[in-house]
Motif scaffolding. Structure first.
Motif, PDB file in Angstrom:
ATOM      1  N   CYS A   1      54.347 -54.141  67.027  1.00  0.00           N
ATOM      2  CA  CYS A   1      54.418 -55.580  67.031  1.00  0.00           C
ATOM      3  C   CYS A   1      55.118 -56.274  65.548  1.00  0.00           C
ATOM      4  CB  CYS A   1      53.479 -56.580  67.281  1.00  0.00           C
ATOM      5  SG  CYS A   1      52.308 -56.353  65.526  1.00  0.00           S
TER       6      CYS A   1
ATOM      7  N   VAL B   1      59.004 -57.720  66.431  1.00  0.00           N
ATOM      8  CA  VAL B   1      59.019 -58.735  67.529  1.00  0.00           C
ATOM      9  C   VAL B   1      59.675 -59.914  66.358  1.00  0.00           C
ATOM     10  CG1 VAL B   1      57.943 -57.853  69.524  1.00  0.00           C
ATOM     11  CG2 VAL B   1      57.264 -59.086  67.485  1.00  0.00           C
TER      12      VAL B   1
ATOM     13  N   PRO C   1      56.294 -54.502  71.919  1.00  0.00           N
ATOM     14  CA  PRO C   1      57.668 -54.128  72.983  1.00  0.00           C
ATOM     15  C   PRO C   1      57.026 -53.736  74.345  1.00  0.00           C
ATOM     16  CG  PRO C   1      58.204 -52.539  71.246  1.00  0.00           C
ATOM     17  CD  PRO C   1      57.202 -53.606  70.862  1.00  0.00           C
TER      18      PRO C   1
ATOM     19  N   HIS D   1      56.711 -55.187  76.873  1.00  0.00           N
ATOM     20  CA  HIS D   1      57.189 -57.032  76.359  1.00  0.00           C
ATOM     21  C   HIS D   1      56.513 -58.301  76.178  1.00  0.00           C
ATOM     22  CE1 HIS D   1      60.922 -54.646  75.728  1.00  0.00           C
ATOM     23  NE2 HIS D   1      61.183 -54.391  77.276  1.00  0.00           N
TER      24      HIS D   1
END
Length: 463
Positions: A368, A371, A399, A446
Motif C-alpha cells: 500500500c 497509493v 493495488p 485497486h
C-alpha cells in the motif's frame, strides 16, 4: 388372537329371532284376543329390541371406524377399553389394542433408525444433499450448509446464480468418477470433489450429491512435492557449489604464493595479477551468494514443529501491532487493530505465529505504500462457518493481486517483488498448516487485499 365372528353372528341372529317372536306374539294377542294393552307393551318391547340391535351393530362399526382412522392418521395412542366392555367386545378391543401397539412399536423403531441415520449424516464432514427431479431439496446436512455457506436451501436451482458450476454438475448425467470444481466465496475459494448418484424410490428419481473440500489436502500434497523438489535441488546445488568455494580459495592462496615472486621479478605484469585475483574473488563471492541463496530455500524443508503453548490471541496481535506501529508511522500508513472483546485462546507457537503475522504486515506495508492514502488493518473475528475457529485478517488498500496470481503467490520461488525471494508466503503457509490452520488470500484489485489466517481455538478454560 383371532376374533370370533361366529359369536357376533349368533348374537345378532338371537336378537333378530327375539324381535320376530315378539312381533308374532303381538300380532297374535292383538288379532285373536284383542288385548290392546298387551299389544302396546309388546310393540314397545319390539321397538326397544330394534334400538338395541341397531346400537349393537353400530357400536361395532364405530369401533372399526375409530380403529381405521387411527391407522390412517398414524395415531397409535388410541386405546379400546377391555375391562368393563360387554363380553362380545372384549376380544375385538383386545385385538385392536394389540394391532395399534404393534404399529406404535414399528413407528418408534422407525423413528429411532431415522434419528440414528440423521445423526450419522450430520456427523459426516462430507456435505450431503438429496433432491428430486425438480430440484426440491429433501435433506441437507450441516457440512453442506457450512461448505456452501448457505443457512437455508429449498431448491437446487437457487444456487445457479451463486455457484453455476455446482448447479450444472447437480443435474448432469451421473458418473462413477468425481468432478472437481472451484467455488469462489466471500472470504475464500474452495475446491470441491463432487459425486452424483441417482436412485429411484417409489417410482420417483432421487439424486444424492456428496461433496468435500479438498483444498487443504491439495495444498498439503503440493507443499510436500515442493519440499521434495527443493530438497533434491539444494542437495545437488550444494554438492557443486561447496567444492567450487573450496577450490577457489585454494587457487587464490596458490596464486598469491606462487605468482607473487614472478610479479616481483618482473616476469608478470601487475595488472594481470590483479585481474587473476579479482576473477577468483568474484567467483568466490558469487558461489557464496549462491550458497546463501540455497540455504534460504532449505528453510522450507526444515521448518521445526511448533512448540504448542496456551496463547492469548489478543496478546499475540497486540505484541505484533506494537512491533510494526513505528514503521507504519514512519511511512504515514494508517494502521488499525481490531480485536474481539471476548478473550480467545490458541494452542500455538508464539514465535512462529509472530513471524507469520510480521511477514504479512510487512507485505501489506510494501503493497500500500504506492497509493495516496495507505491503510493497513489487523483484525481477528470468529469464523461464522466454524465456531471453533478464529480468523485473523491482514487487510491493505494497495493495488491488489490479480486473480491468476492469488494462489501462485504461495508457490516457492514465485514472487511479484523485484528483489523478493519467493519463500516468505510459502514458509508462512507451512507454519500455519503445522498449527492446523489455513492461510489464503482474496483480492479486489485497486480496492483491497486480505490475507486470511484461520486457526483452531483452544477449548475454553477458566482463566
Amino acid at each position: 388372537m383371532v376374533y370370533n365372528y361366529n359369536y357376533f353372528t349368533v348374537r345378532v341372529l338371537a336378537r333378530v329371532v327375539f324381535l320376530a317372536l315378539t312381533l308374532l306374539v303381538a300380532v297374535y294377542v292383538g288379532s285373536v284376543h284383542g288385548w290392546y294393552i298387551s299389544l302396546f307393551c309388546l310393540l314397545v318391547l319390539a321397538a326397544g329390541q330394534v334400538l338395541e340391535l341397531t346400537e349393537y351393530v353400530q357400536r361395532t362399526n364405530r369401533d372399526l371406524i375409530r380403529f381405521l382412522l387411527a391407522i390412517r392418521h398414524s395415531d397409535f395412542t388410541q386405546r379400546f377399553a377391555v375391562e368393563g366392555a360387554p363380553p362380545q367386545y372384549r376380544e375385538l378391543h383386545t385385538m385392536f389394542n394389540d394391532i395399534t401397539g404393534a404399529f406404535a412399536r414399528i413407528k418408534a423403531e422407525k423413528e429411532v433408525h431415522h434419528q440414528y441415520l440423521q445423526g450419522v449424516v450430520e456427523h459426516l464432514r462430507i456435505g450431503l444433499i438429496t433432491f428430486d427431479a425438480e430440484g426440491h431439496v429433501q435433506l441437507m446436512n450441516k457440512a453442506a450448509h457450512r461448505l456452501l455457506d448457505l443457512p437455508f436451501l429449498q431448491n437446487i436451482h437457487s444456487i445457479d446464480r451463486m455457484y453455476p458450476a455446482l448447479a450444472e454438475v447437480a443435474f448432469a448425467e451421473p458418473r462413477n468418477d468425481a468432478r472437481l470444481i472451484r467455488l469462489r466465496q466471500l472470504t475464500e475459494e474452495v475446491l470441491l470433489t463432487v459425486h452424483i448418484t441417482s436412485i429411484r424410490l417409489q417410482n420417483e428419481e432421487v439424486r444424492i450429491m456428496s461433496f468435500q473440500n479438498i483444498r487443504s489436502e491439495m495444498e498439503a500434497q503440493e507443499l510436500e512435492s515442493w519440499k521434495k523438489l527443493i530438497s533434491v535441488l539444494t542437495h545437488e546445488i550444494m554438492n557443486s557449489v561447496t567444492p567450487i568455494i573450496s577450490l577457489t580459495s585454494s587457487i587464490s592462496d596458490l596464486v598469491q604464493s606462487e605468482l607473487s615472486p614472478l610479479m616481483e621479478a618482473g616476469h608478470m605484469e601487475e595488472d594481470t595479477m590483479e585481474d587473476l585475483q579479482l576473477g577468483l574473488r568474484t567467483i568466490e563471492k558469487r558461489t557464496r551468494g549462491m550458497q546463501h541463496f540455497v540455504e534460504n530455500y532449505r528453510r522450507l524443508t526444515r521448518v521445526p514443529p511448533p512448540h504448542l503453548e496456551e496463547l492469548s490471541l489478543q496478546a499475540l496481535c497486540g505484541h505484533v501491532s506494537r512491533l510494526v506501529e513505528p514503521q507504519m508511522k514512519s511511512r504515514n500508513i494508517a494502521f488499525v487493530l481490531q480485536l474481539p472483546e471476548e478473550q480467545l485462546w490458541l494452542s500455538a507457537d508464539a514465535e512462529q505465529l509472530e513471524q507469520v503475522l510480521l511477514n504479512l504486515l510487512k507485505n501489506a506495508m510494501e503493497a500500500c505504500s504506492v497509493v495516496a492514502h495507505p491503510a493497513v488493518i489487523l483484525r481477528a473475528v470468529l469464523d461464522h462457518k466454524q465456531p471453533h475457529m478464529v480468523r485473523i485478517e491482514v487487510i491493505d488498500n494497495g493495488p491488489g493481486i490479480e486473480a491468476d496470481s492469488q494462489e501462485q503467490i504461495f508457490i516457492p520461488f514465485y514472487t511479484t517483488k523485484p528483489e523478493g525471494s519467493g519463500i516468505g508466503l510459502s514458509l508462512s503457509r507451512q507454519i500455519v498448516r503445522q498449527h492446523g490452520g489455513v492461510l489464503h488470500a482474496t483480492s479486489a484489485p485497486h480496492v483491497q487485499t486480505t490475507f486470511h489466517l484461520t486457526l483452531p481455538l483452544k477449548e475454553k478454560l477458566d482463566h
